[in-house]
Design a protein around this motif. Structure first.
Motif, PDB file in Angstrom:
ATOM      1  N   PRO A 272       0.818  -1.213   0.000  1.00 50.93           N
ATOM      2  CA  PRO A 272       0.000   0.000   0.000  1.00 50.93           C
ATOM      3  C   PRO A 272       0.850   1.261   0.000  1.00 50.93           C
ATOM      4  O   PRO A 272       1.957   1.291   0.546  1.00 50.93           O
TER       5      PRO A 272
ATOM      6  N   VAL B  70      -4.299   0.608   7.363  1.00 43.56           N
ATOM      7  CA  VAL B  70      -4.072   0.244   5.957  1.00 43.56           C
ATOM      8  C   VAL B  70      -2.835  -0.635   5.841  1.00 43.56           C
ATOM      9  O   VAL B  70      -2.814  -1.645   5.132  1.00 43.56           O
TER      10      VAL B  70
ATOM     11  N   VAL C  25       0.360   5.172   1.107  1.00 42.50           N
ATOM     12  CA  VAL C  25      -0.506   6.095   1.830  1.00 42.50           C
ATOM     13  C   VAL C  25       0.015   7.520   1.647  1.00 42.50           C
ATOM     14  O   VAL C  25       1.183   7.802   1.909  1.00 42.50           O
TER      15      VAL C  25
ATOM     16  N   TYR D  56      -3.977  13.938  -6.167  1.00 46.88           N
ATOM     17  CA  TYR D  56      -4.911  12.807  -6.300  1.00 46.88           C
ATOM     18  C   TYR D  56      -6.029  13.147  -7.284  1.00 46.88           C
ATOM     19  O   TYR D  56      -6.398  12.315  -8.135  1.00 46.88           O
TER      20      TYR D  56
ATOM     21  N   ASP E  34      -5.860   5.396  10.811  1.00 44.71           N
ATOM     22  CA  ASP E  34      -6.288   4.912   9.502  1.00 44.71           C
ATOM     23  C   ASP E  34      -5.084   4.476   8.673  1.00 44.71           C
ATOM     24  O   ASP E  34      -5.095   3.409   8.049  1.00 44.71           O
ATOM     25  N   ALA E  35      -4.029   5.287   8.675  1.00 50.05           N
ATOM     26  CA  ALA E  35      -2.826   4.954   7.907  1.00 50.05           C
ATOM     27  C   ALA E  35      -2.208   3.649   8.396  1.00 50.05           C
ATOM     28  O   ALA E  35      -1.841   2.775   7.598  1.00 50.05           O
TER      29      ALA E  35
ATOM     30  N   LEU F 122      -3.596   3.998  -4.252  1.00 47.54           N
ATOM     31  CA  LEU F 122      -3.339   5.152  -3.393  1.00 47.54           C
ATOM     32  C   LEU F 122      -4.409   5.277  -2.317  1.00 47.54           C
ATOM     33  O   LEU F 122      -5.597   5.095  -2.586  1.00 47.54           O
ATOM     34  N   HIS F 123      -3.975   5.600  -1.108  1.00 49.77           N
ATOM     35  CA  HIS F 123      -4.907   5.852  -0.020  1.00 49.77           C
ATOM     36  C   HIS F 123      -4.547   7.197   0.594  1.00 49.77           C
ATOM     37  O   HIS F 123      -3.426   7.393   1.080  1.00 49.77           O
ATOM     38  N   VAL F 124      -5.481   8.138   0.575  1.00 48.56           N
ATOM     39  CA  VAL F 124      -5.253   9.481   1.109  1.00 48.56           C
ATOM     40  C   VAL F 124      -5.964   9.605   2.447  1.00 48.56           C
ATOM     41  O   VAL F 124      -7.145   9.247   2.570  1.00 48.56           O
ATOM     42  N   THR F 125      -5.268  10.112   3.447  1.00 51.09           N
ATOM     43  CA  THR F 125      -5.870  10.200   4.778  1.00 51.09           C
ATOM     44  C   THR F 125      -5.237  11.323   5.589  1.00 51.09           C
ATOM     45  O   THR F 125      -4.135  11.786   5.279  1.00 51.09           O
TER      46      THR F 125
ATOM     47  N   ARG G 103      -4.589  15.339   3.351  1.00 50.38           N
ATOM     48  CA  ARG G 103      -5.520  15.562   2.242  1.00 50.38           C
ATOM     49  C   ARG G 103      -5.320  16.929   1.584  1.00 50.38           C
ATOM     50  O   ARG G 103      -5.397  17.061   0.368  1.00 50.38           O
TER      51      ARG G 103
ATOM     52  N   ASP H  28      -6.819   2.781  -7.070  1.00 51.00           N
ATOM     53  CA  ASP H  28      -7.033   2.176  -5.754  1.00 51.00           C
ATOM     54  C   ASP H  28      -5.726   1.877  -5.026  1.00 51.00           C
ATOM     55  O   ASP H  28      -5.733   1.535  -3.836  1.00 51.00           O
TER      56      ASP H  28
END
Length: 262
Positions: free
Chosen positions: A204, A250, A206, A217, A246-247, A238-241, A210, A236
């Protein structure tokens, strides 16, 4: 004989000319006149030192960097690499954020790897070290003085970016990108490319922040995916937080999925 292989009238392939062998290298014509042998140049310490800057010697240096890196990191437990700007000041909120992320990763049982420098990298190493975690720094030789930050427990310095990048990927289970510049972007897109092309799996990426990463993004989603340059599945990756828990979740979920397949 194909049309491409047909001999052109008036032309003949040359006969094998006299040659000299230098290990796997073949020297012909004027190149045969090299006055010394490889062993002689190796054992004779006299003369200029320019030979240490030649490409064959660089290959050995490159090999040595990989050997040193693999040897130093071979027994590192599961780890997460965190990138971020070297220019982040200690009184900046992002510095404190880096410390908290390093501490959270340590609490979750992950070693923390950074580029070993100042700024956000120092903050993450510091947070991991203060929380009793394993704090690792992979430094790089730069034109300006930098050095490893004092919170690194295990440090390795590299001459070559590509050798260093291999270590980041090989010994990490995930990337977390704090706000950063070209270096952070370089590592970000290299990681995405390796995952997209399945060179690495269950990895993943991260993007933390944001407000900072949102524009990038949106461009990836609104331009790259819209124009068909990447797929929805690629997005998918990429995960933005803005949330540390949460990070870390993931990362934990991806690591658990990786463990289930091994």
């Amino acid at each position: 004989m194909t049309q491409q292989d047909e001999e052109v009238p008036g032309e003949r392939y040359p006969e094998n000319p006299p040659e000299k062998h230098r290990g796997p290298v073949v020297l012909r014509r004027g190149r045969r006149s090299e006055p010394t042998t490889t062993d002689q140049r190796l054992l004779d310490s006299r003369g200029p030192s320019d030979w240490v800057h030649t490409d064959p010697w660089r290959v050995l240096r490159i090999q040595a960097e990989f050997v040193e890196g693999f040897g130093a990191l071979a027994e590192v437990p599961r780890a997460v690499t965190v990138f971020g700007s070297a220019r982040t000041k200690r009184d900046h909120p992002e510095y404190e954020l880096g410390r908290k992320i390093g501490a959270a990763l340590a609490a979750a049982g992950f070693a923390t790897i950074t580029g070993g420098g100042p700024g956000a990298m120092e903050a993450v190493n510091r947070g991991a070290s203060e929380a009793g975690g394993f704090s690792i720094g992979l430094g790089i030789e730069l034109p300006f003085e930098q050095g490893l930050n004092p919170w690194v427990d295990l440090g390795v310095n590299f001459r070559y970016f590509f050798a260093r990048k291999t270590m980041f990927i090989k010994y990490s289970q995930a990337f977390i990108c704090l706000p950063g510049g070209f270096g952070t972007l370089d590592e970000l897109f290299e990681a995405l490319t390796l995952v997209q092309t399945k060179k690495v799996t269950k990895f993943p990426v991260v993007l933390f922040g944001r407000e900072y990463w949102g524009g990038l993004y949106d461009w990836i989603a609104g331009t790259l995916m819209k124009e068909g340059k990447i797929s929805e599945k690629d997005l998918d990756l990429l995960h933005v937080t803005d949330d540390i828990d949460d990070a870390v979740n993931v990362v934990l979920e991806a690591y658990q999925a990786w463990e289930d397949t091994h």
